[in-house]
Write an enzyme that holds these catalytic residues in place. Structure first.
Site, PDB file in Angstrom:
ATOM      1  CG  ASN A  26      -1.071  18.454 -21.063  1.00 36.57           C
ATOM      2  OD1 ASN A  26      -0.278  17.625 -21.497  1.00 36.57           O
ATOM      3  ND2 ASN A  26      -1.992  18.164 -20.173  1.00 36.57           N
ATOM      4  CG  HIS A  69      -1.136  14.157 -26.753  1.00 35.94           C
ATOM      5  ND1 HIS A  69      -1.675  14.800 -25.660  1.00 35.94           N
ATOM      6  CD2 HIS A  69       0.064  13.682 -26.359  1.00 35.94           C
ATOM      7  CE1 HIS A  69      -0.824  14.719 -24.636  1.00 35.94           C
ATOM      8  NE2 HIS A  69       0.245  14.047 -25.044  1.00 35.94           N
ATOM      9  CE  LYS A  78       6.002  17.632 -13.672  1.00 40.05           C
ATOM     10  NZ  LYS A  78       5.789  16.491 -14.543  1.00 40.05           N
ATOM     11  CD  GLU A  91      -3.297  15.782 -14.072  1.00 41.47           C
ATOM     12  OE1 GLU A  91      -4.010  14.783 -14.091  1.00 41.47           O
ATOM     13  OE2 GLU A  91      -2.632  16.191 -15.027  1.00 41.47           O
ATOM     14  CD  GLU A 121       7.543  17.304 -22.786  1.00 45.20           C
ATOM     15  OE1 GLU A 121       7.010  18.321 -22.300  1.00 45.20           O
ATOM     16  OE2 GLU A 121       6.896  16.421 -23.377  1.00 45.20           O
ATOM     17  CG  HIS A 171       2.139  18.060 -24.425  1.00 46.19           C
ATOM     18  ND1 HIS A 171       2.990  19.118 -24.210  1.00 46.19           N
ATOM     19  CD2 HIS A 171       2.835  16.949 -24.057  1.00 46.19           C
ATOM     20  CE1 HIS A 171       4.140  18.662 -23.732  1.00 46.19           C
ATOM     21  NE2 HIS A 171       4.078  17.350 -23.628  1.00 46.19           N
ATOM     22  CG  HIS A 195       6.515  13.216 -26.628  1.00 50.38           C
ATOM     23  ND1 HIS A 195       5.163  13.300 -26.872  1.00 50.38           N
ATOM     24  CD2 HIS A 195       6.744  13.952 -25.513  1.00 50.38           C
ATOM     25  CE1 HIS A 195       4.600  14.050 -25.927  1.00 50.38           C
ATOM     26  NE2 HIS A 195       5.531  14.448 -25.090  1.00 50.38           N
ATOM     27  NE  ARG A 226      -3.782  -2.232   2.269  1.00 45.27           N
ATOM     28  CZ  ARG A 226      -3.454  -3.339   2.913  1.00 45.27           C
ATOM     29  NH1 ARG A 226      -2.332  -3.380   3.606  1.00 45.27           N
ATOM     30  NH2 ARG A 226      -4.227  -4.388   2.863  1.00 45.27           N
ATOM     31  CE  LYS A 283       0.090  13.323 -14.703  1.00 41.93           C
ATOM     32  NZ  LYS A 283      -0.398  14.387 -15.627  1.00 41.93           N
ATOM     33  NE  ARG A 295       1.009  17.476 -12.326  1.00 37.71           N
ATOM     34  CZ  ARG A 295       1.519  16.729 -11.350  1.00 37.71           C
ATOM     35  NH1 ARG A 295       1.268  17.002 -10.095  1.00 37.71           N
ATOM     36  NH2 ARG A 295       2.283  15.707 -11.628  1.00 37.71           N
TER      37      ARG A 295
HETATM   38  N1  LIG Z   1       4.850  10.972 -14.872  1.00 43.67           N
HETATM   39  C1  LIG Z   1       4.926  12.072 -15.579  1.00 43.67           C
HETATM   40  O1  LIG Z   1       4.643  13.175 -15.079  1.00 43.67           O
HETATM   41  C2  LIG Z   1       5.393  11.992 -17.000  1.00 43.67           C
HETATM   42  C3  LIG Z   1       5.674  13.187 -17.717  1.00 43.67           C
HETATM   43  C4  LIG Z   1       6.148  13.068 -19.008  1.00 43.67           C
HETATM   44  C5  LIG Z   1       6.325  11.815 -19.582  1.00 43.67           C
HETATM   45  N2  LIG Z   1       6.030  10.688 -18.878  1.00 43.67           N
HETATM   46  C6  LIG Z   1       6.214   9.349 -19.465  1.00 43.67           C
HETATM   47  O2  LIG Z   1       7.596   9.151 -19.731  1.00 43.67           O
HETATM   48  C7  LIG Z   1       7.718   8.137 -20.732  1.00 43.67           C
HETATM   49  C8  LIG Z   1       8.818   8.504 -21.679  1.00 43.67           C
HETATM   50  O3  LIG Z   1      10.022   8.607 -20.958  1.00 43.67           O
HETATM   51  P1  LIG Z   1      11.423   8.868 -21.685  1.00 43.67           P
HETATM   52  O4  LIG Z   1      11.246   9.866 -22.762  1.00 43.67           O
HETATM   53  O5  LIG Z   1      12.396   9.122 -20.630  1.00 43.67           O
HETATM   54  O6  LIG Z   1      11.699   7.507 -22.455  1.00 43.67           O
HETATM   55  P2  LIG Z   1      12.159   6.048 -21.946  1.00 43.67           P
HETATM   56  O7  LIG Z   1      11.992   5.922 -20.501  1.00 43.67           O
HETATM   57  O8  LIG Z   1      11.454   5.090 -22.832  1.00 43.67           O
HETATM   58  O9  LIG Z   1      13.718   6.031 -22.289  1.00 43.67           O
HETATM   59  C9  LIG Z   1      14.138   6.062 -23.622  1.00 43.67           C
HETATM   60  C10 LIG Z   1      15.228   5.053 -23.906  1.00 43.67           C
HETATM   61  O10 LIG Z   1      16.477   5.551 -23.419  1.00 43.67           O
HETATM   62  C11 LIG Z   1      17.130   4.543 -22.640  1.00 43.67           C
HETATM   63  N3  LIG Z   1      17.961   5.260 -21.691  1.00 43.67           N
HETATM   64  C12 LIG Z   1      17.571   5.871 -20.554  1.00 43.67           C
HETATM   65  N4  LIG Z   1      18.588   6.530 -20.004  1.00 43.67           N
HETATM   66  C13 LIG Z   1      19.667   6.319 -20.790  1.00 43.67           C
HETATM   67  C14 LIG Z   1      21.015   6.754 -20.739  1.00 43.67           C
HETATM   68  N5  LIG Z   1      21.452   7.593 -19.794  1.00 43.67           N
HETATM   69  N6  LIG Z   1      21.848   6.333 -21.716  1.00 43.67           N
HETATM   70  C15 LIG Z   1      21.403   5.544 -22.712  1.00 43.67           C
HETATM   71  N7  LIG Z   1      20.129   5.121 -22.832  1.00 43.67           N
HETATM   72  C16 LIG Z   1      19.274   5.515 -21.874  1.00 43.67           C
HETATM   73  C17 LIG Z   1      16.001   3.754 -22.072  1.00 43.67           C
HETATM   74  O11 LIG Z   1      16.430   2.481 -21.656  1.00 43.67           O
HETATM   75  C18 LIG Z   1      15.049   3.700 -23.243  1.00 43.67           C
HETATM   76  O12 LIG Z   1      15.455   2.717 -24.149  1.00 43.67           O
HETATM   77  C19 LIG Z   1       6.341   8.001 -21.368  1.00 43.67           C
HETATM   78  O13 LIG Z   1       5.770   6.781 -21.018  1.00 43.67           O
HETATM   79  C20 LIG Z   1       5.551   9.155 -20.785  1.00 43.67           C
HETATM   80  O14 LIG Z   1       4.184   8.836 -20.633  1.00 43.67           O
HETATM   81  C21 LIG Z   1       5.581  10.770 -17.598  1.00 43.67           C
END
Ligand SMILES: NC(=O)c1ccc[n+]([C@@H]2O[C@H](COP(=O)([O-])OP(=O)(O)OC[C@H]3O[C@@H](n4cnc5c(N)ncnc54)[C@H](O)[C@@H]3O)[C@@H](O)[C@H]2O)c1
Length: 352
Positions: free
Chosen positions: A233, A240, A215, A225, A183, A236, A255, A119, A141, A229
């Site tokens: 976006n 999207h 942020k 939210e 971003e 975005h 993205h 939990r 989030k 917040r």
């Molecule tokens: N929670 C939130 O507030 C929030 C906000 C924005 C995005 N997201 C989420 O984040 C996700 C995308 O995350 P991302 O863009 O970081 O992509 P990702 O986590 O898929 O990472 C991209 C790739 O880079 C690799 N990688 C990571 N660090 C590395 C490093 N230092 N050297 C070499 N390779 C490395 C990873 O293994 C992966 O293959 C989405 O699912 C999105 O929905 C969440």
């Protein structure tokens, strides 16, 4: 090391930014958990491990490493179940901690597993992509996708700390830089005071820290939210739609590139609606260009289809809703006319 607080009262935490801050993990974990963690569960991905970023990790407690699959498909209930079962088999207790070392996929999934296991156990993020450092790892989030949609299951669960080690970005693939830069460009237009291009001139760790501070400010004002917040976006809605639309060349649209196009679109739409002037539109283009991102629609993108997709965006209830720049800064604007949206998309032109 730059320390940026996320002011959430009893859930307050700090985001540490700088080269080598991953080495602070053991100290920060002990401090934040008042030394009560007896072990930790490190969750990561193959690329992060292969790059060597786990080799010299100092957790300060005994730990196990679990590698989750790569890509968005790793954000699944199945992976959360696997993680929780692994935690249980390894004897992770309710006073112990989960440590996510990776990009947004790892921090979202491990964060949700931490929110659910017993939990809710503590977790820390060591963000290793630019996107995770400026966005995903901060704000609490957490969640995973369902076949029915992205991020449909999750929890607000704040990390105990976030470490943004700019050194680990040395191994980040070019495409992931693009994702993070889109971003970052967004943040140039958020926050108090008129936006400017000064973000571009800063060294990388200061760029990251400035984005983190923005942020943190938005999250502190609207943890769950309720309102506020949504400015995160910015850019975005069209992004999207571009990601959901089917057209030639879409497959390799990162993205962050989609967000950049969305930012320029939002600026042009805001100008059309009389909210901002030419100079402010030019600033959007300058920031996008400064981050090496394109500002036109990809070839083959159909404006009519994009409007349809945007009308269905979950943030828009019954009409076309956008986050738009204006005299009072970036804010949510409802009831934008379809004709204005179509005209703006047409005005943008296409690649090639
Ligand atoms: N929670 C939130 O507030 C929030 C906000 C924005 C995005 N997201 C989420 O984040 C996700 C995308 O995350 P991302 O863009 O970081 O992509 P990702 O986590 O898929 O990472 C991209 C790739 O880079 C690799 N990688 C990571 N660090 C590395 C490093 N230092 N050297 C070499 N390779 C490395 C990873 O293994 C992966 O293959 C989405 O699912 C999105 O929905 C969440």
């Amino acid at each position: 090391v730059i320390s940026v607080p996320v002011e959430l009262g009893p859930r307050r935490y700090e985001v540490l930014v700088g080269p080598g801050v991953r080495h602070e993990l053991g100290r920060v974990l002990a401090e934040r958990l008042a030394g009560r963690a007896e072990r930790a569960a490190v969750v990561t991905q193959a690329a992060v491990e292969a790059a060597g970023w786990l080799a010299d990790l100092d957790v300060g407690t005994p730990y196990d490493v679990t590698v989750v699959p790569d890509g968005e498909q790793a954000k699944s209930m199945a992976v959360v179940e696997q993680l929780c079962r692994t935690f249980a088999r390894n004897g992770l207790g309710r006073r112990d901690a989960v440590v996510a070392v990776g990009g947004g996929v790892v921090t979202d999934t491990a964060g949700f597993a931490a929110a659910s296991y017993h939990r809710g156990v503590a977790y820390l993020n060591v963000a290793t992509t630019l996107l995770a450092q400026v966005d995903a790892a901060i704000g609490g989030k957490t969640g995973v996708d369902l076949p029915e949609g992205k991020n449909l299951v999750g929890a607000f669960w704040q990390p105990a700390a976030v470490l943004c080690d700019t050194e680990v970005l040395a191994t980040l693939p070019a495409r992931e830089w693009t994702c993070g830069r889109g971003e970052m460009a967004k943040y140039a237009f958020l926050g108090q005071g008129p936006p400017d291009a000064s973000l571009l001139a800063l060294p990388l760790d200061e760029q990251v820290a400035r984005c983190v501070a923005l942020k943190a400010q938005v999250v502190a004002g609207d943890e769950r939210e309720g309102g506020g917040r949504e400015v995160l976006n910015y850019g975005h809605t069209l992004a999207h739609a571009l990601e959901a639309a089917a057209f030639d060349g879409r497959g390799d649209l990162p993205h962050g590139q989609a967000v950049a196009i969305g930012l320029v679109f939002a600026a042009l739409l805001a100008r059309r609606l009389g909210r901002i002037d030419d100079e402010r539109v030019a600033l959007h283009r300058r920031v996008i260009g400064g981050f090496d991102l394109m500002a036109a629609l990809p070839a083959g993108a159909d404006p009519e289809a994009l409007v349809e997709l945007m009308a269905r965006d979950k943030k828009a209830r019954h009409d076309l809703t956008f986050v738009l720049d204006g005299p009072a800064g970036v804010e949510l604007v409802h009831g934008v006319g379809r004709a204005d949206v179509l005209a703006t998309l047409t005005e943008m032109g296409a690649w090639r």
